[in-house]
Motif scaffolding. Structure first.
Motif, PDB file in Angstrom:
ATOM      1  N   HIS A 183       0.820  -0.897   0.041  1.00  0.00           N
ATOM      2  CA  HIS A 183      -0.130   0.057  -0.023  1.00  0.00           C
ATOM      3  C   HIS A 183       0.935   1.439  -0.097  1.00  0.00           C
ATOM      4  N   CYS A 184       0.323   2.261  -0.901  1.00  0.00           N
ATOM      5  CA  CYS A 184       1.059   3.615  -0.780  1.00  0.00           C
ATOM      6  C   CYS A 184       0.071   4.525  -0.859  1.00  0.00           C
ATOM      7  N   VAL A 185       0.104   5.570   0.057  1.00  0.00           N
ATOM      8  CA  VAL A 185      -0.843   6.739   0.145  1.00  0.00           C
ATOM      9  C   VAL A 185       0.171   8.034  -0.123  1.00  0.00           C
ATOM     10  N   GLY A 186      -0.326   8.678  -1.078  1.00  0.00           N
ATOM     11  CA  GLY A 186       0.524   9.838  -1.270  1.00  0.00           C
ATOM     12  C   GLY A 186       0.108  11.039  -0.236  1.00  0.00           C
ATOM     13  N   CYS A 187       1.024  12.071  -0.179  1.00  0.00           N
ATOM     14  CA  CYS A 187       0.820  12.896   0.728  1.00  0.00           C
ATOM     15  C   CYS A 187       1.576  14.422   0.160  1.00  0.00           C
ATOM     16  N   ALA A 188       1.658  15.257   1.009  1.00  0.00           N
ATOM     17  CA  ALA A 188       2.069  16.742   0.575  1.00  0.00           C
ATOM     18  C   ALA A 188       3.676  16.695   0.523  1.00  0.00           C
ATOM     19  N   SER A 189       4.340  16.063   1.567  1.00  0.00           N
ATOM     20  CA  SER A 189       5.782  16.194   1.662  1.00  0.00           C
ATOM     21  C   SER A 189       6.411  14.978   2.586  1.00  0.00           C
ATOM     22  N   GLY A 190       7.606  14.809   2.497  1.00  0.00           N
ATOM     23  CA  GLY A 190       8.239  13.731   3.145  1.00  0.00           C
ATOM     24  C   GLY A 190       8.033  13.843   4.527  1.00  0.00           C
ATOM     25  N   LEU A 191       8.066  15.241   5.311  1.00  0.00           N
ATOM     26  CA  LEU A 191       7.901  15.472   6.783  1.00  0.00           C
ATOM     27  C   LEU A 191       6.393  15.059   6.708  1.00  0.00           C
ATOM     28  N   ASP A 192       5.451  15.291   6.176  1.00  0.00           N
ATOM     29  CA  ASP A 192       4.053  15.065   6.626  1.00  0.00           C
ATOM     30  C   ASP A 192       4.058  13.361   6.543  1.00  0.00           C
ATOM     31  N   GLY A 193       4.774  12.876   5.702  1.00  0.00           N
ATOM     32  CA  GLY A 193       4.676  11.512   5.517  1.00  0.00           C
ATOM     33  C   GLY A 193       5.186  10.739   6.775  1.00  0.00           C
ATOM     34  N   ILE A 194       6.224  11.115   7.055  1.00  0.00           N
ATOM     35  CA  ILE A 194       6.929  10.525   8.522  1.00  0.00           C
ATOM     36  C   ILE A 194       5.978  10.754   9.810  1.00  0.00           C
TER      37      ILE A 194
ATOM     38  N   VAL B 162     -10.845  11.503  12.995  1.00  0.00           N
ATOM     39  CA  VAL B 162      -9.458  11.972  13.759  1.00  0.00           C
ATOM     40  C   VAL B 162      -9.159  13.387  13.450  1.00  0.00           C
ATOM     41  N   VAL B 163      -8.150  13.911  14.250  1.00  0.00           N
ATOM     42  CA  VAL B 163      -7.620  15.108  14.018  1.00  0.00           C
ATOM     43  C   VAL B 163      -6.665  15.148  12.909  1.00  0.00           C
ATOM     44  N   GLY B 164      -6.886  15.176  11.561  1.00  0.00           N
ATOM     45  CA  GLY B 164      -5.911  15.014  10.596  1.00  0.00           C
ATOM     46  C   GLY B 164      -5.287  16.357  10.095  1.00  0.00           C
ATOM     47  N   LEU B 165      -4.608  16.191   8.896  1.00  0.00           N
ATOM     48  CA  LEU B 165      -3.811  17.307   8.325  1.00  0.00           C
ATOM     49  C   LEU B 165      -4.338  17.734   6.867  1.00  0.00           C
ATOM     50  N   ASN B 166      -4.013  18.862   6.420  1.00  0.00           N
ATOM     51  CA  ASN B 166      -4.053  19.059   4.941  1.00  0.00           C
ATOM     52  C   ASN B 166      -2.848  18.525   4.290  1.00  0.00           C
ATOM     53  N   SER B 167      -2.577  17.426   3.905  1.00  0.00           N
ATOM     54  CA  SER B 167      -1.477  16.908   3.137  1.00  0.00           C
ATOM     55  C   SER B 167      -1.807  15.874   1.961  1.00  0.00           C
ATOM     56  N   ARG B 168      -2.696  16.482   1.072  1.00  0.00           N
ATOM     57  CA  ARG B 168      -3.174  15.682  -0.260  1.00  0.00           C
ATOM     58  C   ARG B 168      -1.969  16.144  -1.026  1.00  0.00           C
ATOM     59  N   LEU B 169      -1.916  15.054  -1.984  1.00  0.00           N
ATOM     60  CA  LEU B 169      -1.027  15.174  -3.129  1.00  0.00           C
ATOM     61  C   LEU B 169      -1.764  15.624  -4.216  1.00  0.00           C
ATOM     62  N   ASP B 170      -1.348  16.707  -4.886  1.00  0.00           N
ATOM     63  CA  ASP B 170      -1.927  16.916  -6.328  1.00  0.00           C
ATOM     64  C   ASP B 170      -1.975  15.901  -7.364  1.00  0.00           C
ATOM     65  N   ALA B 171      -3.020  15.944  -8.328  1.00  0.00           N
ATOM     66  CA  ALA B 171      -2.937  15.161  -9.302  1.00  0.00           C
ATOM     67  C   ALA B 171      -2.012  15.509 -10.459  1.00  0.00           C
ATOM     68  N   LEU B 172      -1.707  16.804 -10.275  1.00  0.00           N
ATOM     69  CA  LEU B 172      -0.463  17.252 -11.061  1.00  0.00           C
ATOM     70  C   LEU B 172       0.626  16.502 -11.047  1.00  0.00           C
ATOM     71  N   GLN B 173       1.135  16.738  -9.635  1.00  0.00           N
ATOM     72  CA  GLN B 173       2.531  16.200  -9.056  1.00  0.00           C
ATOM     73  C   GLN B 173       2.322  14.446  -9.387  1.00  0.00           C
TER      74      GLN B 173
END
Ligand SMILES: *Cc1c(COP(=O)(O)O)cnc(C)c1O
Length: 363
Positions: A46-57, A218-229
């Motif tokens: 499984h892979c879940v895209g997000c907005a940055s490496g920092l957010d990923g960790i 849950v209390v999440g973040l906005n760390s979505r990956l853009d379709a363009l990227q």
């Protein structure tokens, strides 16, 4: 980056045109397609895209179950983001020294874990594109019943004992920052995991903790990956990754055989690491003089990293930060390490001139 653009231009423009025509700009099918492709290539389900490496960790730590106040053992020699993610996830960073390759010293980590039963989280970094010894990591995980989150931001495609980095983790994370081995044309990151439940939790966390159209569990973040990227990664960069890794390995082999100098040492590759050479670090006795010499030869260098993370001012205000020992090896790296240029668009002639510039340094 400009040389890269000449190579990837057509593929990137086609990706942009497709996303524009689709009318769907954030998450969606393009992101799903890229996530599936990366998971398959990586060898994790499984892979879940997000907005940055920092957010990923941060997301990886949270889906692995980190609770506020828990201690996370990590390396003092890394991008600041590694530790920042621990702090943002509510953990307390603790630091142990690095080994002769510059990666978290697992012998030392073992002794810290023996002496400190309250430390049950480990966040190793596959620094410079070297893989931490995953067999040893696996043994530590079992012996101490650890939670492990691997920082794979510099090591996409690296292997240890033929296993991909990230495979000992509850969840691991990587970055698509443009200079990384798999870079986007802007920020991006991803979490990879074996667990379907963890992947769903990561998908919720990156999107405000959303679990239904209007439900936030849950209390999440906005760390979505853009379709363009995602589309650019899928069309332009993922298909080039094999070639990019091959180029980096070839350049590293060249430096390793050509850079011979009594005042310069190349840190050893960790045992069983099939490295991908995100960086090419060398240790120079008189770093400033060496860098000045290279600058005069027209060679740009950087330092990864000149300041140990526990010494960063931002951590002065963070509760519960601990340092085990005086970190002599990490300090030696911080004072002596220099990164020689390495990237897939560096040609052999250029690399030969850089190696030549190293060997002609009169210290
Ligand atoms: C780049 C990097 C990160 C952070 O990734 P971003 O996408 O820049 O947030 C984390 N850890 C390491 C080791 C990195 O090199």
């Amino acid at each position: 980056m400009r040389r890269q653009w000449c190579d990837v231009r057509e593929d990137v423009l086609a990706a942009v045109a497709r996303v524009g025509a689709s009318g769907w700009l954030v998450l969606g099918e393009e992101v799903l397609r890229f996530e599936r492709a990366l998971a398959e290539r990586w060898g994790l389900p499984h892979c879940v895209g997000c907005a940055s490496g920092l957010d990923g960790i941060e997301i990886a730590l949270r889906i692995a179950g980190l609770r506020p106040g828990e201690a996370v053992l990590t390396t003092p020699l890394s991008a600041f983001a590694t530790t920042l993610a621990i702090v943002r996830a509510g953990g307390r960073p603790c630091f142990a020294d690095v080994d002769e390759s510059g990666l978290l010293d697992l012998d030392l980590a073992e002794r810290v874990l023996e002496a400190h039963p309250e430390v049950r989280w480990l966040l190793p970094v596959h620094l410079y594109g070297h893989a931490v010894d995953l067999d040893r990591l696996e043994r530590l995980r079992r012996r101490f019943e650890l939670h492990i989150v691997e920082d794979c931001a510099q090591a996409i495609d690296a292997r240890s004992h033929r296993r991909p980095v990230g495979s000992v983790s509850d969840a691991c994370a990587t970055s698509f920052y443009p200079t990384k081995n798999l870079g986007a044309m802007g920020d991006g990151g991803a979490v990879l995991t074996r667990s379907r439940d963890a992947a769903s939790a990561a998908a919720a966390l990156r999107d405000y903790g959303r679990t239904g159209r209007d439900e936030h569990a849950v209390v999440g973040l906005n760390s979505r990956l853009d379709a363009l990227q995602a589309a650019i990664l899928f069309d332009a960069f993922l298909p080039r990754l094999d070639h990019y890794v091959e180029r980096r390995r070839k350049l590293a082999d060249g430096y390793r055989s050509a850079v011979r100098h009594p005042e310069i040492t190349i840190p050893p590759t960790p045992p069983a690491s099939d490295s991908v050479w995100h960086l090419f670090p060398v240790l120079a006795n008189d770093r400033d003089a060496f860098r000045d010499h290279l600058t005069r030869c027209g060679v740009a260098t950087l330092v990864h990293y000149p300041q140990l993370i526990p010494d960063q001012p931002a951590l002065a205000d963070v509760d519960g930060v601990r340092v085990f020992g005086s970190l002599p090896r990490a300090r030696y790296f911080a004072d002596h390490v220099v990164s020689l240029p390495i990237h897939p668009y560096l040609d052999d002639g250029c690399a030969a001139r850089i190696a030549e510039a190293c060997t002609t340094w009169r210290s």
